[in-house]
Scaffold this motif. Sequence first.
Motif, mmCIF file in Angstrom:
data_model
loop_
_atom_site.group_PDB
_atom_site.id
_atom_site.type_symbol
_atom_site.label_atom_id
_atom_site.label_comp_id
_atom_site.label_asym_id
_atom_site.label_seq_id
_atom_site.Cartn_x
_atom_site.Cartn_y
_atom_site.Cartn_z
ATOM 1 N N ARG A 25 0.829 -1.185 0.000
ATOM 2 C CA ARG A 25 0.000 0.000 0.000
ATOM 3 C C ARG A 25 0.873 1.247 0.000
ATOM 4 O O ARG A 25 1.798 1.357 0.786
ATOM 5 C CB ARG A 25 -0.854 -0.021 1.253
ATOM 6 C CG ARG A 25 -1.953 0.987 1.216
ATOM 7 C CD ARG A 25 -2.834 0.828 2.412
ATOM 8 N NE ARG A 25 -4.073 1.559 2.163
ATOM 9 C CZ ARG A 25 -4.975 1.783 3.082
ATOM 10 N NH1 ARG A 25 -4.794 1.306 4.290
ATOM 11 N NH2 ARG A 25 -6.062 2.446 2.801
ATOM 12 N N ILE A 39 2.104 -4.473 -9.092
ATOM 13 C CA ILE A 39 1.567 -5.520 -8.231
ATOM 14 C C ILE A 39 1.424 -6.770 -9.086
ATOM 15 O O ILE A 39 0.674 -6.768 -10.065
ATOM 16 C CB ILE A 39 0.206 -5.087 -7.633
ATOM 17 C CG1 ILE A 39 0.394 -3.857 -6.747
ATOM 18 C CG2 ILE A 39 -0.418 -6.240 -6.844
ATOM 19 C CD1 ILE A 39 -0.901 -3.200 -6.294
ATOM 20 N N ALA A 58 -5.140 -3.723 -3.356
ATOM 21 C CA ALA A 58 -4.912 -2.307 -3.651
ATOM 22 C C ALA A 58 -6.148 -1.491 -3.304
ATOM 23 O O ALA A 58 -7.250 -2.020 -3.209
ATOM 24 C CB ALA A 58 -4.569 -2.117 -5.131
ATOM 25 N N ASP A 59 -5.902 -0.201 -3.107
ATOM 26 C CA ASP A 59 -6.984 0.754 -2.893
ATOM 27 C C ASP A 59 -6.956 1.748 -4.048
ATOM 28 O O ASP A 59 -5.883 2.205 -4.456
ATOM 29 C CB ASP A 59 -6.756 1.523 -1.588
ATOM 30 C CG ASP A 59 -6.754 0.596 -0.396
ATOM 31 O OD1 ASP A 59 -7.828 0.365 0.171
ATOM 32 O OD2 ASP A 59 -5.667 0.089 -0.046
ATOM 33 N N GLN A 64 -11.786 -0.814 -3.539
ATOM 34 C CA GLN A 64 -10.708 -1.759 -3.283
ATOM 35 C C GLN A 64 -10.623 -2.762 -4.425
ATOM 36 O O GLN A 64 -11.641 -3.128 -5.021
ATOM 37 C CB GLN A 64 -10.939 -2.489 -1.963
ATOM 38 C CG GLN A 64 -10.751 -1.566 -0.765
ATOM 39 C CD GLN A 64 -11.056 -2.227 0.555
ATOM 40 O OE1 GLN A 64 -11.938 -3.070 0.648
ATOM 41 N NE2 GLN A 64 -10.336 -1.837 1.596
#
Length: 154
Positions: A25, A39, A58-59, A64
């Motif tokens: 993050r 990622i 992930a955000d 999300q």
Amino acid sequence: MTAGPGRSAGGRGRDGDPDRSGAERPSGRGSGGALPRPIRLADKLALFTEHWSPRIVADVNDHQVKLSKFEGEFVWHSHESEDELFLVLKGVLRMRFRAGDVVVGEGEMIVVPRGVEHLPVGEGEVHVMLVEPRGTLNTGDVRDARTVQEPERI
Ligand code: NI
């Protein structure tokens, strides 16, 4: 919050950077510090085997991105105020609706609109990436043994 010290994909990056898979993050907005990192979905998927147990990877704004593995039938449910996006990374997802089934193949995605009852079915094992608002519950308006209140972040 487990970052998993056992990640051992070292040296696989195309640029030879052994730290390349360490996508986590982002911290500190506008700090001018660390670059965003790729990622690797395959590496993340290798970190768990359970079915129907989404993990957060992930955000994005107030949404999300999650990874999950499906096999067999889940549970009929709907989400009162959240649309859900399912991108099939591997296998075949059959999304059942009261009005009929939709087959979603590898490399395809489907958006289930809010309020619409659906039953995800993995025909064999399916790997799925989901995008949905933060806090969206996997079983929607239903609570059962597979409800995950707080998905693990990987
Ligand atoms: Ni759902």
